[in-house]
Design a protein around this motif. Structure first.
Motif, PDB file in Angstrom:
ATOM      1  N   TRP A  54      66.191  44.476  40.009  1.00  0.00           N
ATOM      2  CA  TRP A  54      64.760  44.639  40.285  1.00  0.00           C
ATOM      3  C   TRP A  54      64.223  43.454  41.078  1.00  0.00           C
ATOM      4  N   PHE A  55      63.347  43.733  42.037  1.00  0.00           N
ATOM      5  CA  PHE A  55      62.560  42.666  42.649  1.00  0.00           C
ATOM      6  C   PHE A  55      61.179  43.219  42.956  1.00  0.00           C
ATOM      7  N   GLY A  56      60.207  42.318  43.062  1.00  0.00           N
ATOM      8  CA  GLY A  56      58.830  42.751  43.236  1.00  0.00           C
ATOM      9  C   GLY A  56      58.104  41.974  44.309  1.00  0.00           C
ATOM     10  N   ALA A  57      56.987  42.545  44.746  1.00  0.00           N
ATOM     11  CA  ALA A  57      56.086  41.910  45.704  1.00  0.00           C
ATOM     12  C   ALA A  57      54.855  41.442  44.938  1.00  0.00           C
ATOM     13  N   PHE A  58      54.539  40.172  45.094  1.00  0.00           N
ATOM     14  CA  PHE A  58      53.416  39.561  44.382  1.00  0.00           C
ATOM     15  C   PHE A  58      52.335  39.167  45.368  1.00  0.00           C
ATOM     16  N   SER A  59      51.098  39.433  44.991  1.00  0.00           N
ATOM     17  CA  SER A  59      49.962  39.059  45.830  1.00  0.00           C
ATOM     18  C   SER A  59      49.724  37.561  45.718  1.00  0.00           C
ATOM     19  N   GLY A  60      48.800  37.052  46.514  1.00  0.00           N
ATOM     20  CA  GLY A  60      48.476  35.632  46.511  1.00  0.00           C
ATOM     21  C   GLY A  60      48.016  35.118  45.158  1.00  0.00           C
ATOM     22  N   ASN A  61      47.401  35.989  44.354  1.00  0.00           N
ATOM     23  CA  ASN A  61      46.930  35.564  43.026  1.00  0.00           C
ATOM     24  C   ASN A  61      48.012  35.706  41.952  1.00  0.00           C
ATOM     25  N   GLY A  62      49.213  36.093  42.362  1.00  0.00           N
ATOM     26  CA  GLY A  62      50.336  36.174  41.428  1.00  0.00           C
ATOM     27  C   GLY A  62      50.497  37.507  40.728  1.00  0.00           C
ATOM     28  N   GLY A  66      53.965  45.728  43.560  1.00  0.00           N
ATOM     29  CA  GLY A  66      54.932  46.810  43.631  1.00  0.00           C
ATOM     30  C   GLY A  66      56.325  46.266  43.379  1.00  0.00           C
ATOM     31  N   PHE A  67      57.282  47.179  43.256  1.00  0.00           N
ATOM     32  CA  PHE A  67      58.655  46.762  42.975  1.00  0.00           C
ATOM     33  C   PHE A  67      59.641  47.765  43.528  1.00  0.00           C
ATOM     34  N   LEU A  68      60.882  47.311  43.644  1.00  0.00           N
ATOM     35  CA  LEU A  68      61.992  48.148  44.047  1.00  0.00           C
ATOM     36  C   LEU A  68      63.129  47.865  43.079  1.00  0.00           C
ATOM     37  N   ALA A  69      63.800  48.915  42.640  1.00  0.00           N
ATOM     38  CA  ALA A  69      64.960  48.782  41.759  1.00  0.00           C
ATOM     39  C   ALA A  69      66.115  49.565  42.369  1.00  0.00           C
ATOM     40  N   VAL A  86      54.567  51.314  43.993  1.00  0.00           N
ATOM     41  CA  VAL A  86      53.464  50.437  44.366  1.00  0.00           C
ATOM     42  C   VAL A  86      52.283  50.759  43.469  1.00  0.00           C
ATOM     43  N   ASP A  87      51.599  49.723  43.025  1.00  0.00           N
ATOM     44  CA  ASP A  87      50.370  49.907  42.252  1.00  0.00           C
ATOM     45  C   ASP A  87      49.421  50.754  43.097  1.00  0.00           C
ATOM     46  N   PRO A  88      48.929  51.886  42.559  1.00  0.00           N
ATOM     47  CA  PRO A  88      48.055  52.740  43.356  1.00  0.00           C
ATOM     48  C   PRO A  88      46.853  52.012  43.976  1.00  0.00           C
ATOM     49  N   GLY A  89      46.394  50.952  43.363  1.00  0.00           N
ATOM     50  CA  GLY A  89      45.317  50.160  43.944  1.00  0.00           C
ATOM     51  C   GLY A  89      45.745  49.403  45.187  1.00  0.00           C
ATOM     52  N   ARG A  90      47.042  49.382  45.445  1.00  0.00           N
ATOM     53  CA  ARG A  90      47.607  48.678  46.619  1.00  0.00           C
ATOM     54  C   ARG A  90      48.204  49.643  47.644  1.00  0.00           C
ATOM     55  N   PHE A  91      48.012  50.958  47.460  1.00  0.00           N
ATOM     56  CA  PHE A  91      48.541  51.922  48.422  1.00  0.00           C
ATOM     57  C   PHE A  91      47.988  51.619  49.816  1.00  0.00           C
ATOM     58  N   ARG A  92      48.800  51.941  50.816  1.00  0.00           N
ATOM     59  CA  ARG A  92      48.423  51.840  52.223  1.00  0.00           C
ATOM     60  C   ARG A  92      48.115  50.410  52.666  1.00  0.00           C
ATOM     61  N   VAL A  95      52.861  47.432  51.176  1.00  0.00           N
ATOM     62  CA  VAL A  95      53.700  46.879  50.115  1.00  0.00           C
ATOM     63  C   VAL A  95      55.068  47.563  50.080  1.00  0.00           C
ATOM     64  N   ALA A  96      55.089  48.880  50.124  1.00  0.00           N
ATOM     65  CA  ALA A  96      56.367  49.600  50.083  1.00  0.00           C
ATOM     66  C   ALA A  96      57.224  49.256  51.292  1.00  0.00           C
ATOM     67  N   SER A  97      56.612  49.176  52.462  1.00  0.00           N
ATOM     68  CA  SER A  97      57.355  48.801  53.674  1.00  0.00           C
ATOM     69  C   SER A  97      57.944  47.403  53.537  1.00  0.00           C
ATOM     70  N   LEU A  98      57.160  46.476  53.029  1.00  0.00           N
ATOM     71  CA  LEU A  98      57.616  45.102  52.835  1.00  0.00           C
ATOM     72  C   LEU A  98      58.819  45.058  51.892  1.00  0.00           C
ATOM     73  N   LEU A  99      58.712  45.760  50.772  1.00  0.00           N
ATOM     74  CA  LEU A  99      59.801  45.790  49.799  1.00  0.00           C
ATOM     75  C   LEU A  99      61.066  46.406  50.385  1.00  0.00           C
ATOM     76  N   LEU A 100      60.904  47.521  51.063  1.00  0.00           N
ATOM     77  CA  LEU A 100      62.069  48.212  51.611  1.00  0.00           C
ATOM     78  C   LEU A 100      62.708  47.407  52.737  1.00  0.00           C
ATOM     79  N   ARG A 101      61.911  46.824  53.607  1.00  0.00           N
ATOM     80  CA  ARG A 101      62.470  45.985  54.672  1.00  0.00           C
ATOM     81  C   ARG A 101      63.219  44.786  54.085  1.00  0.00           C
ATOM     82  N   HIS A 102      62.646  44.179  53.057  1.00  0.00           N
ATOM     83  CA  HIS A 102      63.310  43.051  52.401  1.00  0.00           C
ATOM     84  C   HIS A 102      64.666  43.494  51.834  1.00  0.00           C
ATOM     85  N   ALA A 103      64.680  44.632  51.186  1.00  0.00           N
ATOM     86  CA  ALA A 103      65.933  45.143  50.619  1.00  0.00           C
ATOM     87  C   ALA A 103      66.980  45.351  51.709  1.00  0.00           C
ATOM     88  N   LEU A 104      66.578  45.967  52.796  1.00  0.00           N
ATOM     89  CA  LEU A 104      67.530  46.313  53.849  1.00  0.00           C
ATOM     90  C   LEU A 104      68.041  45.097  54.611  1.00  0.00           C
TER      91      LEU A 104
END
Length: 169
Positions: A54-62, A66-69, A86-92, A95-104
């Motif tokens: 598992w790894f996650g994306a954290f906002s500036g406030n910690g 969202g996460f990818l497993a 992705v937390d629905p409050g963070r959709f669009r 976040v998902a693109s960032l996580l997936l690009r990081h994974a790849l």
């Protein structure tokens, strides 16, 4: 956003992942018209017991946005993305693109990758196709549910259309 490994042995981390996963899967259930997604009924203990990385994306406030497993494929050197939430409050917000690009690029570069999603989950399908995944065969693991399989082969190697493992398979 900062991406870092998640330790589900930590109670606060596991609770945040569980909460975000459930909220995201409620939205997916509405999109695909199927409320039997196993992760919606998964307990915290069941989630922690999964043999996933598992790894996650954290906002500036910690806070976790969202996460990818993912897990290792049973055969070969491929990996299967088990969940990308992705937390629905963070959709669009990318976040998902960032996580997936990081994974790849950072986590499993040069390895074939498989993932599945509900065939009616247009946002997920758009994301996977935009990041170079090819759609493979659709399949129905339960009555009334059609899943879409995707793969991203190692450069120069054809993707065989394998389904890998999935929450819903």
């Amino acid at each position: 956003m900062q991406i870092r490994a998640l330790d589900l042995a930590d109670d606060a981390t596991a609770a945040a992942v569980h909460r975000i996963g459930r909220a995201a899967y409620v939205v997916e259930a509405e999109l695909i018209g199927f409320d039997g997604i196993p992760a919606l009924r998964e307990s915290l203990a069941d989630m922690r017991a999964r043999d996933l990385t598992w790894f996650g994306a954290f906002s500036g406030n910690g806070s976790l946005a969202g996460f990818l497993a993912w897990g290792e494929e049973e055969e070969g050197d491929g990996v299967c993305i088990d969940r990308l939430c992705v937390d629905p409050g963070r959709f669009r917000q990318g976040v998902a693109s960032l996580l997936l690009r990081h994974a790849l690029t950072e986590v499993f570069p040069g390895r074939p990758v498989a993932v599945t999603t509900g065939a009616a989950n247009a946002p997920a399908i758009t994301l996977y196709e935009r990041l170079g995944f090819r759609r493979g065969p659709d399949f129905s693991p339960a009555p009334g549910l059609t899943m879409a399989s995707f793969g991203r082969a190692v450069a120069g190697a054809p993707w065989d259309g394998g389904r890998g493992s999935s929450d819903l398979a």
